[in-house]
Structures are given as structure tokens and as C-alpha cells.
Design an enzyme around this catalytic site. Structure first.
Site, short mmCIF file in Angstrom:
data_model
loop_
_atom_site.label_atom_id
_atom_site.label_comp_id
_atom_site.label_asym_id
_atom_site.label_seq_id
_atom_site.Cartn_x
_atom_site.Cartn_y
_atom_site.Cartn_z
N GLU A 153 75.92 -27.77 -22.64
CA GLU A 153 75.27 -28.90 -21.98
C GLU A 153 73.75 -28.73 -21.92
O GLU A 153 73.01 -29.71 -21.88
CB GLU A 153 75.83 -29.08 -20.56
N ASP A 179 83.53 -24.87 -26.01
CA ASP A 179 82.43 -24.70 -25.06
C ASP A 179 82.98 -24.53 -23.65
O ASP A 179 84.06 -25.04 -23.32
CB ASP A 179 81.44 -25.87 -25.14
#
Length: 383
Positions: free
Chosen positions: A132, A73
């Protein structure tokens, strides 16, 4: 090939340019720049038009039996960094407080190794935006980017862990991370003068009763052996002391280690809200948003194999870990594609999401060595 010093420098470059979900354009450019410096003989780089900050890289295997996926990520958090390092964030109010700069660096180290040492199986690296927030993994999957020749047969990914020794690998079968659900509740009654409560419908009182009743869900409706969390972190109501509030809003989060438990808590939240609506003759609107943040449930066969390798490797410190109530959208991908998520210890005094989070960079090289060893071993297996 990249050495340990190179990788630490790369991590620091990423750390200085943190970007929020779906806005990781500078990060994307830096990733592409680093990848294009590697040998290109076995590499195919793919851009995603509908998800422009994402990046896919395929390394063609010599005798591929499967496509092994590795996810990293790339987004950051809206946190103002308070460390005193000379490579601190240059983007005010944004910080890699969850260590995704380190995640990307480990992935680049793996990619660089296999670009120089052709793997047996095909490897597909997915540099994913919006972990997130905004469900980047779910978004990517629903776009169909893992179809056809980019199909992934099994997926792996890590998350750094400040509580484990630097370079240690932590994992477990079953659930590693909880699933999460955003809770937004709006109560609507009738405002009025504080001196005439009989002419109003007070949503401060209704919200107070609702919060109290919601807090009984985990304590009285959830098996304590299984566990669950319902946290209500924000409430807003009213404008001034002598006006009865006609509206109130409550915001919170649900956490559970299984999807079944999350759905059970969601159901009870809705039922309690219906009861408050009837009791106080008010409108209660409930929004429960889970998106792609499903529990990270590791595939039993692949994870047993992963743990077995890490436990027996000479250069790996393996630690069996307990489930964590933190959320991770890799859970969505693992609900569609079998795989394993694991921890990489980074031995930080400050916790994840802290403005002082400062991972031990020695974990980068140690982690790459452990994961490279596992992937090479995995590719020799027929099943």
C-alpha cells in the site's frame, strides 16, 4: 491438509491483526506459524534481514525446469473498520480494507497443497510487506532477494475484486492496473497584510491558476483513446482571512495505463509549473514520486497461456476485464520478471479501501482450486 473451514478461520485471524507497511510483525509471526505446521519435506523458509516482515518460502520440485513465483501482499490500510463482524480489526484505525488478509490465505492454501503434493517445478512464495505504501516489491527486488537459487523465472499474483462474482477469475493481456505517481507542489511567494496586496505575492491566487492549468493536461495533452488521470486532492494555504498567504501546497496523483503516458503527464506538470513560476514571480517546487508503482503490464505469452487455461477449465468462471486506474506495486516486479496478475472475484457490496469492505469468503477455496489447477498445468509445459 487445510480444508475450506480452516482457511476461512485463518483469513479471520489475519483480519483481526492488520498492520501498516513495514510494520507487519504480528502478521509475519502468524504466517510463519501456519507454514511451520505444514509438511516440511520440500520446504525451505527464508527470512530477509533487511526486510524483516517479508517471508520467502521455496517448495522444491521433483523435476524442476523453472522457478515459478507467487506473490501475496500482507500489509493493511489506515482505515477504521465499520463492519459488525465478530472478527473485526483489533487494531484501532487499521483495517484489511484491500483484502490482503484474503490474499495471504489463498497463498497459504496453495502452499499447503504443494507442501503435501510435491510440484514438478520449484515454487517460490513471496509474502510481501508494504504494497500500500513504501514500495515493498521494489525494495525487495533491489535487495537482490530473487538472485541465485531464489531466482524467479515467472511471477503470478492476484488481487481481490468486489465487483466480480465470488470465485471468478478476471484477467486481460496488456495493462491490468495503472501506474501511479504522487504529486506534491509547493508554491512560495511573500505573505502580507490583506489591505496591501501590492507588497505581497499571493500564493492562493498562484495556486488557483496552477490548478486550473494542470487540469488541462489530460483534456488537451493526452490522447483520449489512451487516457490518463491527474487528480489534485488536497490544497493547503493561508492562516487567517486578512493575511495574504505566502505559501501554498498542492497534493495529488497521476494515473496512466502505460509508463510512456505517465512520463508524458509528469513532463507537462513540470512545464506548467515553470510557467506559473515565471508568471507569478514565485518559486514552485515540484516533487513527483512514482517509486515502484509502475503499470501492471502482463506478459503476453504467459498471460495468453493463463487465460487459455482459465477459459477452458471446467470449475472456473473466467471474465475478461478492462484495465483499472488503481495502482499496485506488483507492476515493478513485472517490469523485471515476466508474469501475470489477475483478479479474484469476492462479490462485496462495499468497494476496496472502504471501511465496510467485506469479501465473500467462499472465494478463497474456489480461487485456490483454480490457481492450483493452473499451476499444475503450467508445470507440465516445456516452455
Amino acid at each position: 491438509m487445510l480444508n475450506e473451514s480452516d482457511l476461512i478461520s485463518i483469513r479471520r485471524e489475519f483480519h483481526q491483526i492488520p498492520e501498516l507497511a513495514l510494520h507487519e510483525f504480528e502478521t509475519h509471526r502468524l504466517l510463519e506459524k501456519k507454514i511451520k505446521k505444514m509438511p516440511q519435506q520440500f520446504l525451505t523458509i527464508r527470512e530477509i534481514g533487511e526486510l524483516p516482515t517479508a517471508l520467502l518460502v521455496k517448495i522444491g520440485g521433483s523435476h524442476p525446469k523453472r522457478n515459478i513465483g507467487y506473490r501475496a501482499d500482507i500489509d493493511a490500510l489506515p482505515v477504521s473498520e465499520q463492519t459488525d463482524t465478530d472478527f473485526r480489526s483489533k487494531h484501532e484505525g487499521v483495517m484489511h480494507a484491500c483484502g490482503h488478509d484474503l490474499h495471504m490465505t489463498v497463498a497459504l492454501g496453495l502452499l499447503d497443497y504443494f507442501a503435501n503434493h510435491q510440484p514438478i517445478d520449484n515454487l517460490i512464495f513471496f509474502f510481501q510487506p508494504a504494497e500500500e505504501s513504501d514500495n515493498g516489491g521494489k525494495f525487495a527486488y533491489e535487495l537482490g532477494i530473487f538472485n541465485g537459487e531464489w531466482n524467479v523465472d515467472e511471477f503470478y499474483g492476484l488481487h481481490d475484486n468486489p465487483d466480480l462474482p465470488s470465485g471468478a477469475i478476471g484477467c486481460r493481456n496488456g495493462t491490468l492496473f495503472a501506474g501511479t505517481t504522487e504529486v506534491n507542489i509547493t508554491l512560495t511567494g511573500k505573505s502580507g497584510h490583506a489591505a496591501y496586496p501590492q507588497n505581497s505575492n499571493d500564493m492562493v491566487v498562484a495556486a488557483a491558476y496552477l490548478i486550473t492549468q494542470l487540469q488541462t493536461i489530460v483534456s488537451r495533452n493526452v490522447d483520449p483513446i489512451e487516457g490518463g488521470v491527474l487528480t489534485l486532492g488536497k490544497i493547503t494555504a493561508g492562516t487567517i482571512r486578512n493575511v495574504i498567504a505566502g505559501t501554498a501546497r498542492i497534493e495529488g496523483t497521476i494515473r496512466g495505463l502505460t509508463q510512456k503516458m505517465i512520463l508524458h503527464i509528469q513532463k507537462r506538470v513540470r512545464e506548467v509549473c515553470i510557467g506559473i513560476s515565471l508568471s507569478f514571480d514565485c518559486d514552485v517546487n515540484v516533487e513527483l514520486n512514482q517509486g515502484g508503482y509502475l503499470p501492471v503490464e502482463n506478459d503476453p505469452t504467459l498471460t495468453t497461456n493463463f487465460i487459455s487455461y482459465m477459459q477452458n477449465a471446467n470449475n472456473v468462471q473466467f471474465i475478461k476485464t478492462e484495465p483499472a486506474m488503481t495502482g499496485e506495486d506488483f507492476g515493478y516486479l513485472l517490469s523485471k520478471i515476466p508474469g501475470t496478475m489477475f483478479w479474484l472475484g469476492v462479490d462485496s457490496l462495499a468497494p476496496l479501501h472502504s471501511d465496510l469492505f467485506d469479501p465473500n469468503e467462499s472465494a478463497i477455496w474456489t480461487g485456490i482450486q483454480a490457481i492450483t489447477g493452473f499451476l499444475n498445468e503450467r508445470m507440465t509445459q516445456n516452455v
